[in-house]
Structures are given as C-alpha cells and as structure tokens.
Design a protein around this motif. Structure first.
Motif, PDB file in Angstrom:
ATOM      1  N   ALA A 279      -7.130   1.413  17.058  1.00  0.00           N
ATOM      2  CA  ALA A 279      -8.090   2.494  16.786  1.00  0.00           C
ATOM      3  C   ALA A 279      -7.440   3.624  15.997  1.00  0.00           C
ATOM      4  O   ALA A 279      -7.982   4.109  14.993  1.00  0.00           O
ATOM      5  CB  ALA A 279      -8.672   3.022  18.092  1.00  0.00           C
ATOM      6  N   LEU A 280      -6.246   4.048  16.423  1.00  0.00           N
ATOM      7  CA  LEU A 280      -5.582   5.150  15.737  1.00  0.00           C
ATOM      8  C   LEU A 280      -5.047   4.720  14.375  1.00  0.00           C
ATOM      9  O   LEU A 280      -5.046   5.514  13.418  1.00  0.00           O
ATOM     10  CB  LEU A 280      -4.456   5.698  16.614  1.00  0.00           C
ATOM     11  N   ALA A 281      -4.597   3.475  14.274  1.00  0.00           N
ATOM     12  CA  ALA A 281      -4.152   2.979  12.970  1.00  0.00           C
ATOM     13  C   ALA A 281      -5.310   2.973  11.977  1.00  0.00           C
ATOM     14  O   ALA A 281      -5.151   3.345  10.796  1.00  0.00           O
ATOM     15  CB  ALA A 281      -3.567   1.581  13.115  1.00  0.00           C
ATOM     16  N   GLY A 282      -6.489   2.555  12.442  1.00  0.00           N
ATOM     17  CA  GLY A 282      -7.654   2.544  11.563  1.00  0.00           C
ATOM     18  C   GLY A 282      -8.051   3.927  11.111  1.00  0.00           C
ATOM     19  O   GLY A 282      -8.372   4.151   9.923  1.00  0.00           O
ATOM     20  N   ASP A 283      -8.024   4.890  12.017  1.00  0.00           N
ATOM     21  CA  ASP A 283      -8.365   6.259  11.639  1.00  0.00           C
ATOM     22  C   ASP A 283      -7.320   6.847  10.693  1.00  0.00           C
ATOM     23  O   ASP A 283      -7.655   7.589   9.759  1.00  0.00           O
ATOM     24  CB  ASP A 283      -8.487   7.133  12.889  1.00  0.00           C
ATOM     25  N   THR A 284      -6.052   6.528  10.943  1.00  0.00           N
ATOM     26  CA  THR A 284      -4.993   6.988  10.049  1.00  0.00           C
ATOM     27  C   THR A 284      -5.182   6.406   8.652  1.00  0.00           C
ATOM     28  O   THR A 284      -5.041   7.110   7.635  1.00  0.00           O
ATOM     29  CB  THR A 284      -3.615   6.586  10.600  1.00  0.00           C
ATOM     30  N   LEU A 285      -5.524   5.128   8.595  1.00  0.00           N
ATOM     31  CA  LEU A 285      -5.755   4.480   7.308  1.00  0.00           C
ATOM     32  C   LEU A 285      -6.897   5.151   6.555  1.00  0.00           C
ATOM     33  O   LEU A 285      -6.811   5.383   5.337  1.00  0.00           O
ATOM     34  CB  LEU A 285      -6.049   3.001   7.517  1.00  0.00           C
ATOM     35  N   ASP A 286      -7.973   5.470   7.261  1.00  0.00           N
ATOM     36  CA  ASP A 286      -9.097   6.160   6.618  1.00  0.00           C
ATOM     37  C   ASP A 286      -8.636   7.462   5.961  1.00  0.00           C
ATOM     38  O   ASP A 286      -9.056   7.799   4.839  1.00  0.00           O
ATOM     39  CB  ASP A 286     -10.183   6.474   7.646  1.00  0.00           C
ATOM     40  N   ARG A 287      -7.764   8.188   6.642  1.00  0.00           N
ATOM     41  CA  ARG A 287      -7.331   9.487   6.136  1.00  0.00           C
ATOM     42  C   ARG A 287      -6.467   9.341   4.875  1.00  0.00           C
ATOM     43  O   ARG A 287      -6.618  10.108   3.919  1.00  0.00           O
ATOM     44  CB  ARG A 287      -6.571  10.249   7.226  1.00  0.00           C
ATOM     45  N   VAL A 288      -5.554   8.374   4.893  1.00  0.00           N
ATOM     46  CA  VAL A 288      -4.655   8.256   3.737  1.00  0.00           C
ATOM     47  C   VAL A 288      -5.334   7.582   2.552  1.00  0.00           C
ATOM     48  O   VAL A 288      -4.883   7.731   1.405  1.00  0.00           O
ATOM     49  CB  VAL A 288      -3.343   7.528   4.115  1.00  0.00           C
ATOM     50  N   VAL A 289      -6.416   6.837   2.791  1.00  0.00           N
ATOM     51  CA  VAL A 289      -7.220   6.322   1.678  1.00  0.00           C
ATOM     52  C   VAL A 289      -8.044   7.448   1.069  1.00  0.00           C
ATOM     53  O   VAL A 289      -8.128   7.598  -0.154  1.00  0.00           O
ATOM     54  CB  VAL A 289      -8.128   5.167   2.143  1.00  0.00           C
ATOM     55  N   THR A 290      -8.618   8.262   1.924  1.00  0.00           N
ATOM     56  CA  THR A 290      -9.454   9.373   1.446  1.00  0.00           C
ATOM     57  C   THR A 290      -8.664  10.338   0.575  1.00  0.00           C
ATOM     58  O   THR A 290      -9.171  10.831  -0.443  1.00  0.00           O
ATOM     59  CB  THR A 290     -10.055  10.124   2.640  1.00  0.00           C
ATOM     60  N   ASP A 291      -7.409  10.618   0.959  1.00  0.00           N
ATOM     61  CA  ASP A 291      -6.641  11.580   0.157  1.00  0.00           C
ATOM     62  C   ASP A 291      -5.854  10.918  -0.972  1.00  0.00           C
ATOM     63  O   ASP A 291      -5.076  11.569  -1.668  1.00  0.00           O
ATOM     64  CB  ASP A 291      -5.719  12.428   1.037  1.00  0.00           C
ATOM     65  N   GLY A 292      -6.034   9.597  -1.145  1.00  0.00           N
ATOM     66  CA  GLY A 292      -5.473   8.923  -2.309  1.00  0.00           C
ATOM     67  C   GLY A 292      -4.059   8.396  -2.171  1.00  0.00           C
ATOM     68  O   GLY A 292      -3.493   7.877  -3.146  1.00  0.00           O
ATOM     69  N   ARG A 293      -3.472   8.473  -0.977  1.00  0.00           N
ATOM     70  CA  ARG A 293      -2.089   8.007  -0.842  1.00  0.00           C
ATOM     71  C   ARG A 293      -1.983   6.488  -0.746  1.00  0.00           C
ATOM     72  O   ARG A 293      -0.923   5.917  -0.996  1.00  0.00           O
ATOM     73  CB  ARG A 293      -1.432   8.670   0.373  1.00  0.00           C
ATOM     74  N   VAL A 294      -3.053   5.827  -0.355  1.00  0.00           N
ATOM     75  CA  VAL A 294      -3.068   4.363  -0.302  1.00  0.00           C
ATOM     76  C   VAL A 294      -4.273   3.865  -1.090  1.00  0.00           C
ATOM     77  O   VAL A 294      -5.398   4.350  -0.895  1.00  0.00           O
ATOM     78  CB  VAL A 294      -3.133   3.854   1.164  1.00  0.00           C
ATOM     79  N   LEU A 295      -4.042   2.904  -1.968  1.00  0.00           N
ATOM     80  CA  LEU A 295      -5.134   2.365  -2.778  1.00  0.00           C
ATOM     81  C   LEU A 295      -6.080   1.532  -1.919  1.00  0.00           C
ATOM     82  O   LEU A 295      -5.645   0.850  -0.975  1.00  0.00           O
ATOM     83  CB  LEU A 295      -4.561   1.504  -3.903  1.00  0.00           C
ATOM     84  N   PRO A 296      -7.364   1.543  -2.244  1.00  0.00           N
ATOM     85  CA  PRO A 296      -8.342   0.780  -1.453  1.00  0.00           C
ATOM     86  C   PRO A 296      -8.001  -0.696  -1.326  1.00  0.00           C
ATOM     87  O   PRO A 296      -8.226  -1.298  -0.278  1.00  0.00           O
ATOM     88  CB  PRO A 296      -9.649   1.000  -2.219  1.00  0.00           C
ATOM     89  N   ILE A 297      -7.461  -1.320  -2.377  1.00  0.00           N
ATOM     90  CA  ILE A 297      -7.154  -2.745  -2.306  1.00  0.00           C
ATOM     91  C   ILE A 297      -6.052  -3.019  -1.278  1.00  0.00           C
ATOM     92  O   ILE A 297      -6.052  -4.037  -0.585  1.00  0.00           O
ATOM     93  CB  ILE A 297      -6.772  -3.290  -3.697  1.00  0.00           C
TER      94      ILE A 297
END
Length: 330
Positions: A279-297
């Motif tokens: 659950a926390l990994a998923g929420d963390t992933l959402d945050r770093v995708v939103t701010d552009g640090r991780v590409l959607p792919i």
C-alpha cells in the motif's frame, strides 16, 4: 452574563488563577493538570477510577483530592474533561443534567476527534465550551511536562471563548491551531495516521531486521533500533522540512528489480507486513510519478509487481480489494 461567567472573564483577562477540576486523571489529564498548576492555577480536585489514575494523581498532583466527578465539577471554574472519546458525551450530559455543570462555567475537553457538538448539553445550560486537543503523545509522567513547551493544540471555540482558549494554551506553553468544527475528525485522522501508523511501520521494520540477524550467533543481542534510529530520524526531519522531495530509495529510482526482491522476501519472511508495504509503495510510486521523477512506463512495471504481490496466495481478501480499488481509481 452570569456571576460565574463574569468572574471567569475577569480572571482570565487579568491573568488571575482559575479553580480547575479535572475528570479523567489519565495520562493526559494528570499532566495537563500539573502544567496548569505550575502556571498558577488551583487544581481543586480530580476524578479517576483506576488505580493507575490515582497513582498518577498522587505523583503529579500531590495534595489534590480525588473525588467523584460531580463533586469535582461543582468546585471548578474551569472543568477539564479528559475521558475517552466514546465516554465524553455521556459524562458531559450526566454532569449537565445533575446541575454540576452550570451557567458561565468553562468546560473544556481534550478529544482530538470531537469538537463542540459533544458538549451541546453543557452549552444548553449556559456553560462556555472549548475543544482543546494537545498534538502530542503522553506517558502520564513528569517527562511530559517540558514536552508541552511548543506543543500545538487543536482548538475549536466560539468567538466569545477564543481569547480564554488562547490564554489557556499559552499557560500550557503551547500554541493554538484553530480547527473548524466540521474538520475535527479530519484533523484527528491526520495525527493518528502520522503518529500511530508510524509506530506500526517502525515495529514492522524492526521485525524484518530481527529476522535478518536471527540466524547469526555473532549478532545475539542485536537491537534493530540501532540500525533504524539514525535513518528514521533523518527521514522524519527531511520529510517534515521538504515533504515529498525527501523521498529516496528504489521507488524514486524506478528500480523494479529491487522492488520485486523486496516483495519476495517480505512475503516469505514477514507476510503480515506485505499489505502495508504494498500500500505504501503504491502511494509512494504515485507521488514520484506525479512530480516527474519516475517515467510512467517504468512505473507501470512496478505497479504490475505490486498488484501481483497482493493478488497472490499470501495476500488477504482486504488487500486484494484495495488493489482493485487502486486500479479502478487510475
């Protein structure tokens, strides 16, 4: 304005002491009473049913009598209710119906969840009501007293009570955060999520580290806190200062292989922690995708790993449902 109300108003404006009664001499009530006493107020009596409450009163409030709730309320200019949330309405209603709470009296509770509505019966008989929750955890001992300095209190009060509420918070060494009545539950949820769930998270991390060291005789007596303390202290300070920018680790780097290894080990060694990790990994992933640090792919690959983990045989039905909800929300 009643005689008591004039008296209380004059006393608070002049800085004179109030006669304070506390119902619920638990960890919070006993400490706040001791702090108010140190600020110059007179603690006339406290109520506490358990042996632990009586011991706290004896330790922190020597010489203060322990009496029945109605007797405490009748003596007080300021009545402080520090009973459990689910008991608060019943206690306030009982004291109001019995005449122990009266017109002009200040009645204050320390619940984070409740606002002024829970004291409606007290207000109906003319009491001046305040909700004042200290955003702090308590041990119920003297070590809590210096911790009150700078503590934020979530305060809900009417316009006529704001000044006295501000003064009481100042007497306790704190500062007020004014919380609207309709936002009390959200305010309390934020604190519980941040503090209580942090304890659960740290406990799970301790369990994992204990498993790491369990098979090595050379590490007998190893304390996971030694590993976690500097890491968690820095992470907390950074998060409070920088918010999401403080995030580090495999999610920020998009390291799908590392995440996959984590999931396999957690599922095998500490499966009860898997739902919170996912659950926390998923929420963390959402945050770093939103701010552009991780590409959607890159993020999509990690999401598939997380969803596979909670859909596996070790995952609970509640965890699988949460995964479905998250997928539908995206």
């Amino acid at each position: 304005m009643s005689g008591l109300e004039r008296k209380v108003t004059q006393m608070t404006r002049s800085g004179a002491s109030l006669r304070v009664g506390v119902i619920g001499a638990g960890r919070v009530g006993s400490v706040l009473a001791a702090a108010l006493r140190s600020a110059g107020h007179e603690i006339v009596a406290v109520a506490g049913e358990s042996d632990a409450s009586r011991r706290r009163a004896a330790a922190l409030l020597p010489g203060v009598p322990v009496e029945k709730p109605t007797a405490v309320a009748r003596q007080a200019d300021l009545l402080v209710l520090t009973v459990p949330d689910d008991m608060l309405a019943n206690v306030a209603n009982m004291l109001s119906a019995s005449g122990a709470i009266r017109s002009g009296q200040l009645v204050l509770h320390t619940s984070g969840r409740h606002g002024l509505g829970v004291l409606s019966e007290a207000a109906a008989v003319g009491a001046r009501t305040i909700a004042m929750h200290p955003a702090m955890t308590f041990t119920g001992t003297e070590v809590d007293l210096p911790r009150l300095l700078g503590c934020v209190f979530g305060v809900t009060a009417g316009a006529d009570e704001r000044e006295v509420a501000h003064d009481l918070v100042a007497d306790l060494g704190g500062s007020p955060m004014w919380v609207p009545e309709e936002r009390r539950a959200l305010y309390h949820a934020a604190l519980a999520h941040g503090a209580n769930h942090l304890v659960t998270l740290v406990a799970q991390a301790r369990e994992m580290l204990s498993a790491v060291a369990a098979d090595d005789p050379a590490q007998a007596g190893y304390d996971p806190a030694d590993t976690l303390r500097p890491l968690l202290t820095a992470a907390l300070d950074n998060a409070l200062h920088d918010g999401d920018a403080a995030l580090t680790g495999p999610m920020v780097r998009g390291d799908a292989g590392t995440v996959e290894a984590h999931l396999q080990e957690v599922a095998a060694v500490a499966p009860h922690t898997l739902p919170s990790y996912v659950a926390l990994a998923g929420d963390t992933l959402d945050r770093v995708v939103t701010d552009g640090r991780v590409l959607p792919i890159r993020a999509a690959k990690i999401r598939r790993l997380l969803e596979a983990a909670v859909a596996g045989p070790l995952a609970s039905g509640a965890t699988r449902l949460a995964a479905v909800v998250r997928r539908e929300q995206r």
